[in-house]
Motif scaffolding. Structure first.
Motif, short mmCIF file in Angstrom:
data_model
loop_
_atom_site.label_atom_id
_atom_site.label_comp_id
_atom_site.label_asym_id
_atom_site.label_seq_id
_atom_site.Cartn_x
_atom_site.Cartn_y
_atom_site.Cartn_z
N ALA A 215 0.83 -1.21 0.00
CA ALA A 215 0.00 0.00 0.00
C ALA A 215 0.86 1.26 0.00
N PHE A 216 1.86 1.34 0.90
CA PHE A 216 2.61 2.59 0.97
C PHE A 216 3.50 2.80 -0.24
N LYS A 217 3.84 1.73 -0.96
CA LYS A 217 4.62 1.90 -2.19
C LYS A 217 3.83 2.69 -3.24
N MET A 218 2.52 2.74 -3.08
CA MET A 218 1.69 3.50 -4.01
C MET A 218 1.21 4.83 -3.41
N HIS A 219 1.82 5.27 -2.33
CA HIS A 219 1.53 6.60 -1.80
C HIS A 219 2.16 7.64 -2.74
N PRO A 220 1.42 8.69 -3.12
CA PRO A 220 0.09 9.12 -2.66
C PRO A 220 -1.03 8.75 -3.63
N TRP A 221 -0.76 7.75 -4.49
CA TRP A 221 -1.70 7.43 -5.56
C TRP A 221 -2.92 6.69 -5.06
N ILE A 222 -2.81 6.05 -3.89
CA ILE A 222 -3.98 5.43 -3.28
C ILE A 222 -4.26 6.13 -1.95
N PRO A 223 -5.47 6.05 -1.44
CA PRO A 223 -5.84 6.84 -0.25
C PRO A 223 -4.99 6.51 0.98
N SER A 224 -4.62 7.55 1.70
CA SER A 224 -3.86 7.35 2.94
C SER A 224 -4.68 6.59 3.98
N SER A 225 -5.99 6.71 3.92
CA SER A 225 -6.83 5.97 4.87
C SER A 225 -6.64 4.47 4.70
N LEU A 226 -6.42 4.01 3.46
CA LEU A 226 -6.21 2.59 3.19
C LEU A 226 -4.82 2.17 3.66
N ILE A 227 -3.83 3.02 3.44
CA ILE A 227 -2.48 2.73 3.91
C ILE A 227 -2.48 2.61 5.44
N LEU A 228 -3.18 3.53 6.10
CA LEU A 228 -3.24 3.50 7.56
C LEU A 228 -3.95 2.25 8.05
N GLU A 229 -4.99 1.84 7.37
CA GLU A 229 -5.70 0.62 7.75
C GLU A 229 -4.78 -0.59 7.63
N ALA A 230 -3.98 -0.63 6.56
CA ALA A 230 -3.02 -1.72 6.39
C ALA A 230 -1.94 -1.66 7.46
N PHE A 231 -1.55 -0.46 7.86
CA PHE A 231 -0.55 -0.30 8.92
C PHE A 231 -1.08 -0.83 10.25
N GLU A 232 -2.32 -0.51 10.57
CA GLU A 232 -2.90 -0.99 11.83
C GLU A 232 -3.00 -2.51 11.83
N LEU A 233 -3.32 -3.11 10.69
CA LEU A 233 -3.33 -4.56 10.59
C LEU A 233 -1.92 -5.11 10.79
N ALA A 234 -0.92 -4.42 10.22
CA ALA A 234 0.47 -4.87 10.36
C ALA A 234 0.91 -4.84 11.82
N ILE A 235 0.50 -3.82 12.56
CA ILE A 235 0.82 -3.76 14.00
C ILE A 235 0.26 -4.99 14.71
N GLU A 236 -1.00 -5.28 14.44
CA GLU A 236 -1.66 -6.40 15.09
C GLU A 236 -0.98 -7.72 14.73
N ALA A 237 -0.64 -7.87 13.45
CA ALA A 237 0.01 -9.11 13.00
C ALA A 237 1.40 -9.25 13.59
N ARG A 238 2.12 -8.14 13.69
CA ARG A 238 3.49 -8.20 14.23
C ARG A 238 3.48 -8.56 15.71
N TYR A 239 2.50 -8.08 16.46
CA TYR A 239 2.40 -8.47 17.86
C TYR A 239 2.23 -9.99 17.98
N ILE A 240 1.36 -10.54 17.16
CA ILE A 240 1.15 -11.99 17.18
C ILE A 240 2.43 -12.71 16.79
N ASP A 241 3.09 -12.19 15.77
CA ASP A 241 4.34 -12.76 15.29
C ASP A 241 5.37 -12.86 16.40
N MET A 242 5.54 -11.79 17.15
CA MET A 242 6.55 -11.78 18.21
C MET A 242 6.10 -12.55 19.45
N GLN A 243 4.80 -12.55 19.74
CA GLN A 243 4.32 -13.34 20.87
C GLN A 243 4.55 -14.84 20.65
N ALA A 244 4.45 -15.28 19.40
CA ALA A 244 4.62 -16.69 19.08
C ALA A 244 6.08 -17.06 18.82
#
Length: 299
Positions: A215-244
């Motif tokens: 998503a961020f590789k296409m900034h600013p051509w795609i909405p920042s709201s979508l990039i931020l949503e993907a970032f929040e998912l990445a935070i959640e996934a990374r927490y799981i990744d490190m907990q495991a």
């Protein structure tokens, strides 16, 4: 399966008061997510979750904060200084817009590759049997773990015995490439940069974390709201990744997901499936906006 991509080519106009509100809300949300982390980073404090998201992915917090509506959106403005701080904006008679004609021609081939890879991933059958073993394979039989500032949950011999007791089923090349040399031959799948787009699958927690990168590789051509949503998912996934992972993250406030136990594997699979479900609409919208961008730049 991937549904039909909606047609979003028609330009729409957002009233100035509305887009200014959206811009401010975006900036406030990024500040809420990052201010404490950035303050800690200024004190040289390590954060294995957030550091990864900004060092491995190399997209600056200041760039994440820059709001963009994406292409196909007209922004009426009365004050030039309040426009988004992005160089790809074109203005004409009191209207500003992200200009697709400013998309670099040399990046079109990369856009096509990303679009093909994301479509292939979205259409692939998800797999949930890896149980996060990639992080264990990255420290298998090495005295130089990637996060050497963190303690391990097992002694080296016990850790090696556990890795050898479980199948390695990694499908994500960018995780596999960090496997130790003794671990690489143990993986069921042969992975390479050349076949990356063929082996990605939507159950993989790293593939879903990577939605932020695409998503961020296409900034600013795609909405920042979508990039931020993907970032929040990445935070959640990374927490799981490190907990495991084999690292002991309790000093960082993260209880381990003990994949060395049956209950821990069930917990990991449940969380992995949850990330998969959240990823589907995000990936679909990234595809949608990339497809629209490609259509416009090839006109």
């Amino acid at each position: 399966m991937l549904t039909d991509i909606p047609d979003i080519q028609t330009s729409k106009t957002i009233p100035e008061s509305k887009w200014l509100t959206e811009k401010e809300a975006h900036e406030d949300r990024v500040d809420e997510l990052l201010n404490d982390y950035l303050a800690a980073r200024s004190r040289q404090e390590k954060n294995p979750v957030m550091d990864f998201l900004f060092e491995y992915y190399a997209f600056r917090p200041s760039n994440l904060r820059k709001w963009s509506p994406g292409i196909g959106v007209n922004l009426p403005f009365s004050d030039f200084d309040k426009l988004p701080e992005i160089s790809e904006i074109t203005t004409n008679d009191g209207i500003a817009f992200v200009d697709p004609h400013l998309f670099p021609e040399k990046r079109i081939s990369s856009l096509k590759w990303m679009l093909t890879m994301l479509k292939n991933t979205q259409q692939s059958r998800p797999s949930f049997g890896c149980f996060g073993m990639h992080e264990w394979a990255m420290v298998y039989k090495t005295d130089r773990p990637r996060h050497d500032q963190l303690p391990m949950r097992m002694e080296p011999d016990e850790l090696a015995e556990f890795v050898e007791s479980r199948p390695l089923l990694c499908t994500h090349f960018d995780a596999f490439r960090f496997f130790t040399n003794p671990a690489k031959p143990m993986n069921k799948f042969e992975l390479s940069r050349e076949t990356f787009h063929e082996t990605e699958q939507p159950g993989c927690i790293h593939s879903n974390m990577d939605l932020y990168k695409w998503a961020f590789k296409m900034h600013p051509w795609i909405p920042s709201s979508l990039i931020l949503e993907a970032f929040e998912l990445a935070i959640e996934a990374r927490y799981i990744d490190m907990q495991a992972s084999p690292y002991d993250m309790r000093e960082q406030g993260m209880e381990p997901i003990k994949i060395e136990t049956d209950s821990g594997r069930r917990e990991y699979k449940q969380k992995q499936e949850m990330i998969f479900e959240k990823s589907l609409p995000i990936r679909a919208r990234i595809i949608e906006h990339m497809q629209n961008l490609l259509t416009r730049v090839e006109e």
